[in-house]
Design an enzyme around this catalytic site. Structure first.
Site, PDB file in Angstrom:
ATOM      1  N   ASP A 276     -18.237  73.938   4.933  1.00  0.00           N
ATOM      2  CA  ASP A 276     -18.561  73.534   3.568  1.00  0.00           C
ATOM      3  C   ASP A 276     -17.290  73.614   2.738  1.00  0.00           C
ATOM      4  O   ASP A 276     -16.644  74.671   2.679  1.00  0.00           O
ATOM      5  CB  ASP A 276     -19.627  74.461   2.976  1.00  0.00           C
ATOM      6  CG  ASP A 276     -20.946  74.353   3.725  1.00  0.00           C
ATOM      7  OD1 ASP A 276     -21.392  73.215   3.980  1.00  0.00           O
ATOM      8  OD2 ASP A 276     -21.528  75.399   4.064  1.00  0.00           O
TER       9      ASP A 276
ATOM     10  N   LYS B   6     -27.993  86.351  11.123  1.00  0.00           N
ATOM     11  CA  LYS B   6     -28.078  84.886  11.214  1.00  0.00           C
ATOM     12  C   LYS B   6     -28.613  84.464  12.583  1.00  0.00           C
ATOM     13  O   LYS B   6     -29.494  83.594  12.680  1.00  0.00           O
ATOM     14  CB  LYS B   6     -26.692  84.268  10.968  1.00  0.00           C
ATOM     15  CG  LYS B   6     -26.306  84.197   9.495  1.00  0.00           C
ATOM     16  CD  LYS B   6     -24.821  83.924   9.323  1.00  0.00           C
ATOM     17  CE  LYS B   6     -24.421  82.563   9.851  1.00  0.00           C
ATOM     18  NZ  LYS B   6     -24.792  81.459   8.940  1.00  0.00           N
TER      19      LYS B   6
ATOM     20  N   ASP C 215     -20.213  73.460  11.004  1.00  0.00           N
ATOM     21  CA  ASP C 215     -19.498  72.630  10.037  1.00  0.00           C
ATOM     22  C   ASP C 215     -18.787  73.528   9.027  1.00  0.00           C
ATOM     23  O   ASP C 215     -18.955  74.755   9.022  1.00  0.00           O
ATOM     24  CB  ASP C 215     -20.460  71.661   9.333  1.00  0.00           C
ATOM     25  CG  ASP C 215     -21.509  72.378   8.495  1.00  0.00           C
ATOM     26  OD1 ASP C 215     -21.523  73.632   8.494  1.00  0.00           O
ATOM     27  OD2 ASP C 215     -22.312  71.693   7.842  1.00  0.00           O
TER      28      ASP C 215
ATOM     29  N   SER D  54     -20.434  79.788   5.272  1.00  0.00           N
ATOM     30  CA  SER D  54     -20.245  80.694   6.411  1.00  0.00           C
ATOM     31  C   SER D  54     -18.783  80.790   6.834  1.00  0.00           C
ATOM     32  O   SER D  54     -18.322  81.854   7.259  1.00  0.00           O
ATOM     33  CB  SER D  54     -21.110  80.251   7.595  1.00  0.00           C
ATOM     34  OG  SER D  54     -20.756  78.954   8.023  1.00  0.00           O
TER      35      SER D  54
ATOM     36  N   ASP E 181     -18.646  68.986   5.102  1.00  0.00           N
ATOM     37  CA  ASP E 181     -19.433  68.632   3.926  1.00  0.00           C
ATOM     38  C   ASP E 181     -18.535  68.872   2.713  1.00  0.00           C
ATOM     39  O   ASP E 181     -18.200  70.023   2.406  1.00  0.00           O
ATOM     40  CB  ASP E 181     -20.692  69.500   3.805  1.00  0.00           C
ATOM     41  CG  ASP E 181     -21.763  69.101   4.806  1.00  0.00           C
ATOM     42  OD1 ASP E 181     -21.546  68.124   5.546  1.00  0.00           O
ATOM     43  OD2 ASP E 181     -22.810  69.767   4.855  1.00  0.00           O
TER      44      ASP E 181
ATOM     45  N   TYR F 170     -34.890  80.715   9.780  1.00  0.00           N
ATOM     46  CA  TYR F 170     -33.610  80.343   9.163  1.00  0.00           C
ATOM     47  C   TYR F 170     -33.716  78.881   8.722  1.00  0.00           C
ATOM     48  O   TYR F 170     -33.391  77.977   9.477  1.00  0.00           O
ATOM     49  CB  TYR F 170     -32.466  80.525  10.161  1.00  0.00           C
ATOM     50  CG  TYR F 170     -31.075  80.410   9.572  1.00  0.00           C
ATOM     51  CD1 TYR F 170     -30.338  81.548   9.264  1.00  0.00           C
ATOM     52  CD2 TYR F 170     -30.479  79.166   9.336  1.00  0.00           C
ATOM     53  CE1 TYR F 170     -29.061  81.461   8.735  1.00  0.00           C
ATOM     54  CE2 TYR F 170     -29.208  79.072   8.804  1.00  0.00           C
ATOM     55  CZ  TYR F 170     -28.502  80.218   8.513  1.00  0.00           C
ATOM     56  OH  TYR F 170     -27.234  80.122   7.980  1.00  0.00           O
TER      57      TYR F 170
END
Length: 592
Positions: free
Chosen positions: A110, A223, A108, A97, A162, A232
């Protein structure tokens, strides 16, 4: 931004597998509605401030410096001359995202660590882990080396990260390294390919949309809508972020010049009418002969059973929605239908955009429920146990579909226990049931022993295989009527249990259950259920209906408290599913 925007020039280049449905551009009213839509998103935390965005960029920059330092030190420790080690590089890539430009406040990031060929995954989970462990900015460090995509999770200066790892078959990885070339995957191990796939898919999605700004605002809306409507969650059999992104990208290809307000309405229309399991493809699949498995139902028998295939656009192409079941597809189709109606009202001036983000009341849509409880002996154990049980709930839904259950609808957010001291060691999920007894079932009974036993077996085997089972871990599945859910819900949510008498609800037999017990210990698998017991949905007395269908640790003298309720962080979920007609979209005939 949108209020004063002028209509962008129409796109002339066609993207996607087919020609657009419409190339009509934005009109003044479209831009006004889009401006109102953007304002509606702001109270929901969909946008970050400039300061917050800059903080994220600073965190990624510092993390990139740490990676380069680690790669240099590791190279020197492997007897590489320091002058050469200075130039081998290494780089952090963002994906998901954040890379798409649609992340929310507090989300968070990625990230992918790309290293040259002499840096191994073993180094990553040893020396790099040691390096970030001593950083003052790093907290909540949790390595997961045995995951399908090995990852290190941590919080860096207030931002959750992450971080996955991939080594390329290159001597150096400089600051300008491009990951789009599929030949980079040659001779890489599958874990590296899966790690690289996140970045490659994200970048390819952005290349396949005609107008990135329109795509981003529409995706932000979808979203938020999906989260509010309880659909979701990839792990629960709905869609995750990348799948929703690909669906939005496909609509952008079909209406390349439309404003986000129009795209939102077209999104619900297109995928309500889509003839699943016809796949959604953003581009023609390519095979570069590198030997990696790709989604292809012509050759892979398992691919033929996917009910809602959405295919990633980067090689090796995969179905991102293999967890979707018949029930979860029906639930999503029902949400497309109801939200399309709301959108039409909004475009006609009969409602505002807030209405599209109002969650429907999950509890009033069903009369019959399974309450699935996961509990353990400590907070640390609960985190592991809850994650494992959650990852398997979709198997329970699939098992129930094989019985006379026409719809098994799980609300993806868990509820915490309301009992003092139990909040962190007990949680619940609710599964709404629609029952259609088969012809010839004159007894009005439905035996759920088999699907429950099968589900318990799956959880049991998985817990033993990955060595996470500990004494005190339990799962309990209780049948409950809607009015009996009060003990599980916070008092301020009891109103959700009141039925909407204006809506017709199917008439089905009133269920009852008898108790089933399954041991959840490493020495006794779930198949060792109490002999002769059965779980039944049938017309019985109210007293009999109080009996439950439970699976609990036989080492425990009594089952864990079932009064535990959880506070649902999101508003309740989706509507009972009406069978939706999926009419084939003539524009998509070539997509298969």
């Amino acid at each position: 931004m949108w209020a004063n925007a002028k209509a962008a020039p129409n796109q002339t280049k066609n993207l996607g597998m087919t020609a657009p449905i419409s190339t009509a551009g934005c009109e003044g009213r479209d831009l006004e509605l889009t401006a109102e839509l953007e304002e509606t998103l702001k109270p929901h935390g969909c946008f970050e401030t400039e300061e917050e965005l800059n903080h994220r960029m600073d965190v990624l920059s510092r993390l990139n410096d740490l990676v380069r330092k680690w790669i240099k030190e590791t190279s020197v420790s492997k007897n590489m001359p320091e002058s050469m080690a200075e130039n081998v590089g290494g780089k952090i890539f963002a994906y998901g995202s954040y890379r798409l430009g649609v992340h929310n406040k507090g989300a968070d990031i990625d990230t992918l660590c790309v290293a040259p060929r002499h840096i191994l995954r073993e180094d990553y989970f040893s020396t790099f882990l040691d390096m970030i462990r001593i950083q003052d900015e790093v907290t909540d460090l949790r390595p997961v080396p045995d995951a399908f995509v090995p990852v290190i999770k941590f919080c860096f200066d207030g931002i959750d990260i992450d971080l996955v790892f991939a080594r390329l078959a290159l001597k150096e990885v400089d600051d300008h390294q491009d990951l789009s070339d599929p030949m980079l995957l040659k001779n890489l191990d599958p874990k590296c390919v899966r790690s690289l796939n996140g970045c490659r898919v994200t970048d390819e999605i952005l290349k396949q949309v005609p107008n990135v700004e329109h795509f981003r605002l529409t995706l932000r809306c979808i979203k938020l809508w999906a989260k509010k409507h309880g659909i979701y969650s990839n792990v629960m059999g709905f869609l995750g972020g990348v799948s929703w992104a690909m669906l939005v990208a496909r609509v952008c290809q079909l209406y390349p010049n439309a404003a986000p307000s129009t795209l939102l309405q077209k999104f619900f229309l297109v995928f309500l009418k889509w003839q699943w399991p016809q796949p959604v493809l953003l581009k023609k699949p390519e095979d570069f002969g590198l030997g990696f498995p790709v989604w292809d139902p012509r050759y892979n028998v398992a691919d033929r059973f996917h009910v809602m295939p959405i295919i990633t656009p980067a090689y090796p192409q995969q179905n991102s929605t293999f967890n979707v079941s018949n029930s979860t597809l029906k639930v999503m189709q029902a949400e497309f239908q109801s939200s399309l109606t709301v959108c039409e009202d909004i475009l006609a001036g009969k409602a505002t955009w807030e209405k599209i983000f109002e969650p429907p009341n999950f509890f009033c849509k069903y009369r019959h429920f399974i309450v699935l409880e996961a509990s353990s002996g400590s907070e640390e154990d609960q985190l592991t146990w809850e994650g494992l049980v959650e990852s398997k709930v979709r198997h329970l839904v699939a098992n129930l579909e094989r019985e006379a259950i026409s719809l098994a609808h799980v609300w993806p957010k868990s509820y915490r226990s309301l009992i003092d001291g139990c909040e962190k060691v007990c949680c619940y999920w609710f599964i709404g049931l629609k029952v259609e007894l088969k012809e010839g079932n004159s007894s009005g009974q439905l035996d759920l022993t088999t699907p429950i036993k099968a589900f318990t077996d799956i959880v049991m085997r998985s817990a033993i295989q990955i060595n996470v089972w500990k004494t005190g871990m339990k799962i309990v599945a209780d049948y409950k009527k809607r009015k009996e859910l009060k003990e599980y819900l916070p008092h301020d949510e009891h109103w959700k249990l009141k039925s909407d008498r204006n809506k017709s609800i199917e008439k089905i037999p009133a269920p009852a259950t008898t108790t089933v017990t399954a041991a959840l210990s490493p020495n006794s698998a779930a198949a060792l259920l109490a002999e002769g017991t059965a779980a039944k949905l049938t017309t019985q007395t109210s007293e009999e209906r109080k009996r439950s269908l439970s699976m609990m640790d036989t080492e425990a003298a009594t089952p864990p408290p079932k009064k535990c309720n959880l506070e649902n962080g999101e508003n309740e979920v989706t509507e009972e599913v009406a069978e939706t007609e999926a009419t084939e979209n003539p524009q998509e005939n070539g997509a298969a």
